[in-house]
Design a protein around this motif. Structure first.
Motif, PDB file in Angstrom:
ATOM      1  N   VAL A 130       0.845  -1.186   0.000  1.00 41.83           N
ATOM      2  CA  VAL A 130       0.000   0.000   0.000  1.00 41.83           C
ATOM      3  C   VAL A 130       0.885   1.242   0.000  1.00 41.83           C
ATOM      4  N   TYR A 131       0.498   2.195  -0.837  1.00 41.37           N
ATOM      5  CA  TYR A 131       1.106   3.523  -0.846  1.00 41.37           C
ATOM      6  C   TYR A 131       0.197   4.436  -0.031  1.00 41.37           C
ATOM      7  N   LEU A 132       0.773   5.202   0.898  1.00 38.51           N
ATOM      8  CA  LEU A 132      -0.015   6.127   1.712  1.00 38.51           C
ATOM      9  C   LEU A 132       0.670   7.487   1.784  1.00 38.51           C
ATOM     10  N   LYS A 133      -0.123   8.541   1.689  1.00 35.07           N
ATOM     11  CA  LYS A 133       0.394   9.874   1.965  1.00 35.07           C
ATOM     12  C   LYS A 133       0.466  10.054   3.479  1.00 35.07           C
ATOM     13  N   ILE A 134       1.546  10.632   3.949  1.00 35.85           N
ATOM     14  CA  ILE A 134       1.700  10.827   5.392  1.00 35.85           C
ATOM     15  C   ILE A 134       0.559  11.686   5.940  1.00 35.85           C
ATOM     16  N   SER A 135       0.079  12.621   5.132  1.00 35.95           N
ATOM     17  CA  SER A 135      -1.008  13.499   5.579  1.00 35.95           C
ATOM     18  C   SER A 135      -2.314  12.746   5.799  1.00 35.95           C
ATOM     19  N   SER A 136      -2.425  11.529   5.236  1.00 36.41           N
ATOM     20  CA  SER A 136      -3.655  10.750   5.392  1.00 36.41           C
ATOM     21  C   SER A 136      -3.600   9.817   6.597  1.00 36.41           C
ATOM     22  N   VAL A 137      -2.442   9.774   7.261  1.00 38.43           N
ATOM     23  CA  VAL A 137      -2.253   8.864   8.387  1.00 38.43           C
ATOM     24  C   VAL A 137      -2.438   9.614   9.698  1.00 38.43           C
ATOM     25  N   LYS A 138      -3.284   9.074  10.549  1.00 41.57           N
ATOM     26  CA  LYS A 138      -3.552   9.696  11.849  1.00 41.57           C
ATOM     27  C   LYS A 138      -2.434   9.395  12.839  1.00 41.57           C
ATOM     28  N   SER A 139      -2.003   8.123  12.871  1.00 38.08           N
ATOM     29  CA  SER A 139      -0.946   7.718  13.802  1.00 38.08           C
ATOM     30  C   SER A 139      -0.422   6.353  13.392  1.00 38.08           C
ATOM     31  N   ILE A 140       0.715   5.979  13.977  1.00 33.69           N
ATOM     32  CA  ILE A 140       1.219   4.623  13.787  1.00 33.69           C
ATOM     33  C   ILE A 140       1.501   4.008  15.152  1.00 33.69           C
ATOM     34  N   ASP A 141       1.477   2.692  15.166  1.00 31.89           N
ATOM     35  CA  ASP A 141       1.719   1.931  16.388  1.00 31.89           C
ATOM     36  C   ASP A 141       2.846   0.953  16.094  1.00 31.89           C
ATOM     37  N   THR A 142       3.859   0.933  16.959  1.00 30.04           N
ATOM     38  CA  THR A 142       4.993   0.031  16.745  1.00 30.04           C
ATOM     39  C   THR A 142       5.157  -0.982  17.870  1.00 30.04           C
ATOM     40  N   ASP A 143       4.347  -0.857  18.909  1.00 30.82           N
ATOM     41  CA  ASP A 143       4.506  -1.752  20.060  1.00 30.82           C
ATOM     42  C   ASP A 143       3.156  -1.913  20.743  1.00 30.82           C
ATOM     43  N   SER A 144       2.525  -3.057  20.528  1.00 29.53           N
ATOM     44  CA  SER A 144       1.218  -3.295  21.134  1.00 29.53           C
ATOM     45  C   SER A 144       0.973  -4.795  21.220  1.00 29.53           C
ATOM     46  N   TYR A 145      -0.051  -5.151  21.969  1.00 27.29           N
ATOM     47  CA  TYR A 145      -0.449  -6.553  22.100  1.00 27.29           C
ATOM     48  C   TYR A 145      -0.854  -7.116  20.740  1.00 27.29           C
ATOM     49  N   ASP A 146      -1.598  -6.308  19.962  1.00 29.63           N
ATOM     50  CA  ASP A 146      -2.036  -6.759  18.632  1.00 29.63           C
ATOM     51  C   ASP A 146      -0.854  -7.043  17.716  1.00 29.63           C
ATOM     52  N   LEU A 147       0.146  -6.158  17.750  1.00 36.45           N
ATOM     53  CA  LEU A 147       1.318  -6.357  16.894  1.00 36.45           C
ATOM     54  C   LEU A 147       2.138  -7.564  17.342  1.00 36.45           C
ATOM     55  N   ALA A 148       2.203  -7.792  18.645  1.00 37.16           N
ATOM     56  CA  ALA A 148       2.919  -8.973  19.145  1.00 37.16           C
ATOM     57  C   ALA A 148       2.234 -10.245  18.654  1.00 37.16           C
ATOM     58  N   ASN A 149       0.887 -10.244  18.688  1.00 38.21           N
ATOM     59  CA  ASN A 149       0.139 -11.387  18.159  1.00 38.21           C
ATOM     60  C   ASN A 149       0.389 -11.564  16.664  1.00 38.21           C
ATOM     61  N   MET A 150       0.384 -10.437  15.949  1.00 36.79           N
ATOM     62  CA  MET A 150       0.612 -10.497  14.506  1.00 36.79           C
ATOM     63  C   MET A 150       2.007 -11.034  14.195  1.00 36.79           C
ATOM     64  N   GLN A 151       2.997 -10.628  14.978  1.00 42.08           N
ATOM     65  CA  GLN A 151       4.360 -11.120  14.764  1.00 42.08           C
ATOM     66  C   GLN A 151       4.419 -12.633  14.938  1.00 42.08           C
ATOM     67  N   ASP A 152       3.685 -13.149  15.925  1.00 45.70           N
ATOM     68  CA  ASP A 152       3.623 -14.603  16.129  1.00 45.70           C
ATOM     69  C   ASP A 152       3.009 -15.292  14.911  1.00 45.70           C
ATOM     70  N   ARG A 153       1.940 -14.691  14.371  1.00 47.63           N
ATOM     71  CA  ARG A 153       1.289 -15.279  13.197  1.00 47.63           C
ATOM     72  C   ARG A 153       2.229 -15.272  11.995  1.00 47.63           C
ATOM     73  N   ILE A 154       2.928 -14.153  11.809  1.00 49.41           N
ATOM     74  CA  ILE A 154       3.856 -14.039  10.678  1.00 49.41           C
ATOM     75  C   ILE A 154       4.946 -15.104  10.774  1.00 49.41           C
ATOM     76  N   GLU A 155       5.517 -15.262  11.960  1.00 53.72           N
ATOM     77  CA  GLU A 155       6.581 -16.251  12.147  1.00 53.72           C
ATOM     78  C   GLU A 155       6.062 -17.665  11.903  1.00 53.72           C
ATOM     79  N   PHE A 156       4.840 -17.935  12.366  1.00 48.06           N
ATOM     80  CA  PHE A 156       4.233 -19.252  12.135  1.00 48.06           C
ATOM     81  C   PHE A 156       4.026 -19.482  10.638  1.00 48.06           C
ATOM     82  N   ASP A 157       3.477 -18.478   9.955  1.00 50.46           N
ATOM     83  CA  ASP A 157       3.200 -18.613   8.524  1.00 50.46           C
ATOM     84  C   ASP A 157       4.483 -18.816   7.724  1.00 50.46           C
TER      85      ASP A 157
END
Length: 387
Positions: free
Chosen positions: A56-83
């Motif tokens: 995905v291409y995104l303009k920075i002006s269209s992004v409200k915020s980013i998250d780099t450390d959360s429970y959801d991302l930790a779960n996603m990292q586990d899924r990615i590693e499993f896949d």
């Protein structure tokens, strides 16, 4: 205080998995930043199951915020590693040659235009985001001519202008977009068919039996206010119930669903969309991408059985997750743990327990069950403690 650009730059350098939250939309993109400028960026994105799926291409002006450390991302990292461990990432990458001096926006739209690749252009209209799926027909100084592809109604193809200033993002290279690319010759007004709709409850049973025998694709719309519908094939049925093998929007195996007849709002036996799905499935099977190798897309059920009881007892025996929809339109997922065949009371260990006092287990009468979904990939991840 770090600016949004600073956070994006740090995430890119550290190759961090991020969530990008958009203005004016609930859609969140999860992925890794591939390219970044002071105005925009390109992410390799992952779907909900941790499988890399497009960019995905995104303009920075269209992004409200980013998250780099959360429970959801930790779960996603586990899924990615499993896949990745199980080689579940089968989608070929999108060829996007970019030089350091390139404008990211220009490179994306030029590539989509020159190669006539299907993309999803996100525009802002009246404070809301609109998602336009199709082809860039022509490029102008301040905008593009866009040919919309309507996979639900071939007769409604439209051509319109999009101003560059109105574009907030562009999805490209994803599974559905690449599959759509291969059926463009079919999605034309002259190939449009009217939907064949059956909405008379008195004929639902006979129609389901016919579909079971024919093996044709079908859409089942339920009789409540939900926003999704089931697409698949009827693989088992009797006087009280039936089971569908479900496919997702990419024409790939999406598990099974058990349904009562009084849950049906209407049955669609032919439509433009069903013909698209049929083509998707054929291509996926040809490329051996129809079902993930950890899933069983060949289950069979005895039509003479009490199928509901069979599914539940199998789930109890093998500790399988089921997502339930009940007569009062409650929706929850969990592990069935026991059933009293005399009273018809089923005990379910819930997956999601909120802070409002919901108990970790729930009792339901089997007569109140409208639907049961099972053997889908998210259930598999949960069963294997990946979610």
């Amino acid at each position: 205080m770090k600016t949004l650009y600073d956070k994006l730059r740090t995430a890119q350098i550290d190759e961090q998995l991020i969530n990008a939250f958009q203005n004016d939309s609930d859609i969140v993109y999860t992925g890794v930043i591939q390219f970044l400028s002071d105005k925009d960026f390109i992410m390799l994105t992952y779907n909900d199951y941790g499988i890399q799926d497009g960019e995905v291409y995104l303009k920075i002006s269209s992004v409200k915020s980013i998250d780099t450390d959360s429970y959801d991302l930790a779960n996603m990292q586990d899924r990615i590693e499993f896949d990745e461990k199980h080689h579940l990432n089968s989608q070929p990458s999108f060829d996007l040659p970019i030089k350091m001096s390139d404008s990211l926006f220009d490179r994306v739209i030029q590539t989509l235009h020159d190669d006539q690749k299907v993309g999803l252009v996100i525009t802002a209209q009246a404070g809301k985001l609109k998602y336009n799926e199709g082809l860039i027909s022509d490029l102008q100084d301040d905008g593009m001519v866009f040919t919309n592809i309507n996979k639900f109604d071939f007769s409604k193809q439209s051509v319109f202008n999009i101003r560059f200033d109105d574009i907030r993002g562009i999805e490209f290279g994803g599974t559905e977009l690449q599959l759509l690319q291969n059926v463009l010759d079919m999605i034309k007004p002259e190939n449009h068919v009217e939907n064949e709709i059956i909405d008379d409850p008195s004929v639902f049973r006979d129609q389901i039996e016919q579909l079971r025998n024919s093996g044709d694709w079908v859409v089942i719309d339920t009789n409540d206010n939900r926003k999704y519908f089931y697409v698949g094939k009827i693989i088992s049925s009797n006087e009280k119930e039936f089971v569908m093998m479900v496919v997702d929007m990419n024409g790939r195996f999406g598990g099974y669903v058990w349904i009562r007849y009084d849950d049906i709002g209407r049955i669609i036996t032919d439509s433009d969309y069903l013909r698209v799905i049929d083509k998707f499935v054929i291509e996926n099977k040809h490329n051996k991408h129809f079902a993930l190798p950890v899933l069983n897309s060949d289950r069979a059920f005895d039509n003479a059985d009490n199928i509901l009881i069979h599914i539940i007892t199998q789930s109890i025996q093998y500790q399988k997750v089921i997502r339930f929809e009940t007569a009062d339109e409650d929706n929850f997922a969990g592990y069935p743990t026991s059933i009293d065949l005399q009273t018809g009371v089923l005990n379910v260990e819930l997956l999601d327990v909120d802070d409002d006092g919901d108990l970790p287990t729930r009792q339901i009468g089997i007569e109140n069950i409208r639907e049961m979904a099972f053997d889908y990939f998210k259930a598999f991840l949960t069963e294997n403690e990946i979610d």
